[in-house]
Design a protein around this motif. Structure first.
Motif, mmCIF file in Angstrom:
data_model
loop_
_atom_site.group_PDB
_atom_site.id
_atom_site.type_symbol
_atom_site.label_atom_id
_atom_site.label_comp_id
_atom_site.label_asym_id
_atom_site.label_seq_id
_atom_site.Cartn_x
_atom_site.Cartn_y
_atom_site.Cartn_z
ATOM 1 N N ASP A 173 0.819 -1.215 0.000
ATOM 2 C CA ASP A 173 0.000 0.000 0.000
ATOM 3 C C ASP A 173 0.853 1.264 0.000
ATOM 4 O OD1 ASP A 173 1.028 0.066 2.517
ATOM 5 O OD2 ASP A 173 -0.890 0.156 3.569
ATOM 6 N N ALA A 200 -1.366 -4.538 -5.031
ATOM 7 C CA ALA A 200 -1.911 -3.322 -4.437
ATOM 8 C C ALA A 200 -3.407 -3.270 -4.733
ATOM 9 C CB ALA A 200 -1.223 -2.080 -4.992
ATOM 10 N N CYS A 201 -4.205 -3.066 -3.716
ATOM 11 C CA CYS A 201 -5.656 -3.021 -3.872
ATOM 12 C C CYS A 201 -6.149 -1.586 -3.701
ATOM 13 C CB CYS A 201 -6.335 -3.912 -2.829
ATOM 14 S SG CYS A 201 -5.834 -5.642 -2.884
ATOM 15 N N TRP A 202 -7.211 -1.256 -4.414
ATOM 16 C CA TRP A 202 -7.761 0.076 -4.267
ATOM 17 C C TRP A 202 -9.277 0.034 -4.459
ATOM 18 C CZ3 TRP A 202 -10.729 2.691 -7.853
ATOM 19 C CH2 TRP A 202 -10.766 2.136 -9.145
ATOM 20 N N THR A 207 -9.216 4.648 -0.950
ATOM 21 C CA THR A 207 -8.134 5.438 -1.533
ATOM 22 C C THR A 207 -8.323 6.921 -1.237
ATOM 23 O OG1 THR A 207 -7.873 3.828 -3.311
ATOM 24 C CG2 THR A 207 -6.912 6.007 -3.668
ATOM 25 N N TYR A 223 -7.526 6.431 -10.876
ATOM 26 C CA TYR A 223 -7.261 5.647 -9.671
ATOM 27 C C TYR A 223 -6.320 4.478 -9.978
ATOM 28 C CZ TYR A 223 -10.820 8.074 -6.942
ATOM 29 O OH TYR A 223 -11.534 9.031 -6.256
ATOM 30 N N HIS A 226 -2.877 5.892 -10.396
ATOM 31 C CA HIS A 226 -2.346 6.288 -9.091
ATOM 32 C C HIS A 226 -1.840 5.059 -8.322
ATOM 33 C CE1 HIS A 226 -2.059 8.257 -5.177
ATOM 34 N NE2 HIS A 226 -2.825 7.298 -4.673
ATOM 35 N N THR A 227 -2.610 3.976 -8.334
ATOM 36 C CA THR A 227 -2.228 2.765 -7.594
ATOM 37 C C THR A 227 -1.036 2.090 -8.251
ATOM 38 O OG1 THR A 227 -4.557 2.485 -6.988
ATOM 39 C CG2 THR A 227 -3.095 0.620 -6.598
ATOM 40 N N GLU A 228 -0.991 2.093 -9.575
ATOM 41 C CA GLU A 228 0.163 1.524 -10.276
ATOM 42 C C GLU A 228 1.439 2.284 -9.924
ATOM 43 O OE1 GLU A 228 -1.066 1.771 -14.318
ATOM 44 O OE2 GLU A 228 -1.994 -0.236 -14.331
ATOM 45 N N LEU A 230 1.931 4.078 -7.177
ATOM 46 C CA LEU A 230 2.226 3.790 -5.773
ATOM 47 C C LEU A 230 2.969 2.464 -5.643
ATOM 48 C CD1 LEU A 230 -0.170 4.104 -2.748
ATOM 49 C CD2 LEU A 230 0.832 1.886 -3.274
ATOM 50 N N VAL A 251 -2.528 -4.882 -9.728
ATOM 51 C CA VAL A 251 -3.406 -3.873 -9.138
ATOM 52 C C VAL A 251 -4.823 -4.420 -9.165
ATOM 53 C CG1 VAL A 251 -4.403 -1.595 -9.459
ATOM 54 C CG2 VAL A 251 -1.941 -1.919 -9.716
ATOM 55 N N ARG A 253 -8.858 -3.831 -8.126
ATOM 56 C CA ARG A 253 -9.924 -2.940 -7.659
ATOM 57 C C ARG A 253 -10.797 -3.731 -6.690
ATOM 58 N NH1 ARG A 253 -14.466 0.678 -10.991
ATOM 59 N NH2 ARG A 253 -15.310 1.679 -9.104
#
Length: 305
Positions: A173, A200-202, A207, A223, A226-228, A230, A251, A253
């Motif tokens: 995270d 990574a989960c979002w 988030t 989103y 952004h998560t990629e 991160l 990643v 969702r």
């Protein structure tokens, strides 16, 4: 002689026997010293099969309990294949969590089973295992019962397709703890010649607003990006030394617990940091950790930053 040391907490239950078997295999892979610890207290008057001893004097009760505990410990070790390993074993009268933590000081890891005997147990994912995970300064690995793990996988297979690729999965995270988890996961993957899946989960509710985008909901693609990013930053920060093609970035969702449970189905190991951001905050004390340890069909290791 190796300085590596693995501490495994046992109580004579089938769950702790599975934990010991796993620790034996891990110690053999590492060439580590295996330290087996059985902690007993007065609850054994109710939970241990000692017969009518409660009417005896306290000193005699404790002598009976200590002898029963030693016999149980010796039996567990005799049934495990410890050939070629350096093994020490001790039964100790004390409070379970503090004693295991004390013995685990400076160890490479502490290993416990998910369930135990009566009050002694509710061990190992009751108050004892939760206490060990919450307070340990070294990595803690919790081993599921094979039958329970098989039932979880069977249910997961009805819900979604299972990835049966042998692998190590790490929940990421962007927190310092998840960077530490990445490093630990990479060590496991290298030691066992497995690929590492960084997940990574979002979801919008966890988030939160993206940087500089308050007051409106950005497209889903933002989103994801952004998560990629991160995840990529965390991997770069971890400075992993893995062969080409051995690192997979994913990643999802999803809520953290749901996404990681899906990612870990069929895996050999799941690694989590002890503290996180967003959806992982409260990891040790809240519903995420409980769900991961209770419902993940593979061993789960929690590491502290």
């Amino acid at each position: 002689m190796t300085d590596r040391r693995i501490v495994v907490g046992v109580d004579g239950s089938p769950s702790s026997a599975h934990a010991l078997d796993w620790a034996v295999r891990d110690a053999r892979t590492d060439g580590a010293h295996l330290q087996v610890v059985l902690v007993w207290d007065t609850t054994w008057l109710e939970t241990a099969p000692l017969g009518p001893i409660a009417v005896l004097e306290a000193a005699d009760n404790y002598e009976h309990i200590a002898r029963s505990a030693r016999e149980r410990l010796d039996q567990l070790i005799a049934e495990a294949d410890t050939s070629g390993l350096r093994v020490t074993a001790e039964e100790i009268r004390g409070t379970v969590v503090p004693t295991i933590l004390e013995r685990g000081t400076g160890a490479d890891r502490i290993v416990v089973g998910r369930r135990g005997l009566g009050r002694l147990g509710r061990l190992f994912m009751g108050s004892v295992s939760a206490g060990v995970v919450r307070q340990a300064r070294v990595p803690v690995t919790i081993i599921p019962d094979p039958d329970h793990a098989a039932a979880i996988l069977e249910q997961a297979a009805r819900d979604h397709e299972i990835d049966e690729t042998p692998r190590v999965v790490v929940g990421v995270d962007g927190s310092d703890a998840s960077v530490t988890a990445l490093r630990h996961g990479a060590e496991l993957a290298t030691r066992h010649d497995l690929p590492l899946h960084a997940v990574a989960c979002w979801q919008v509710t966890t988030t939160g607003p993206l940087p500089n985008q308050f007051g409106w909901a950005p497209p889903v693609e933002d989103y994801i990006q952004h998560t990629e990013e991160l995840l990529a930053r965390a991997i770069a920060h971890a400075k992993l030394d893995l062969p080409e093609g051995r690192l997979v970035e994913r990643v999802e969702r999803s809520a953290p617990a749901r996404g990681l449970l899906r990612a870990a189905a069929g895996a050999r190991h799941l690694v989590l940091g002890s503290r996180g951001l967003g959806g992982f905050e409260r990891l040790l004390l809240g519903s995420v950790s409980s769900q991961m340890v209770e419902h993940t069909p593979c061993p789960v290791t929690v590491v502290r930053a």
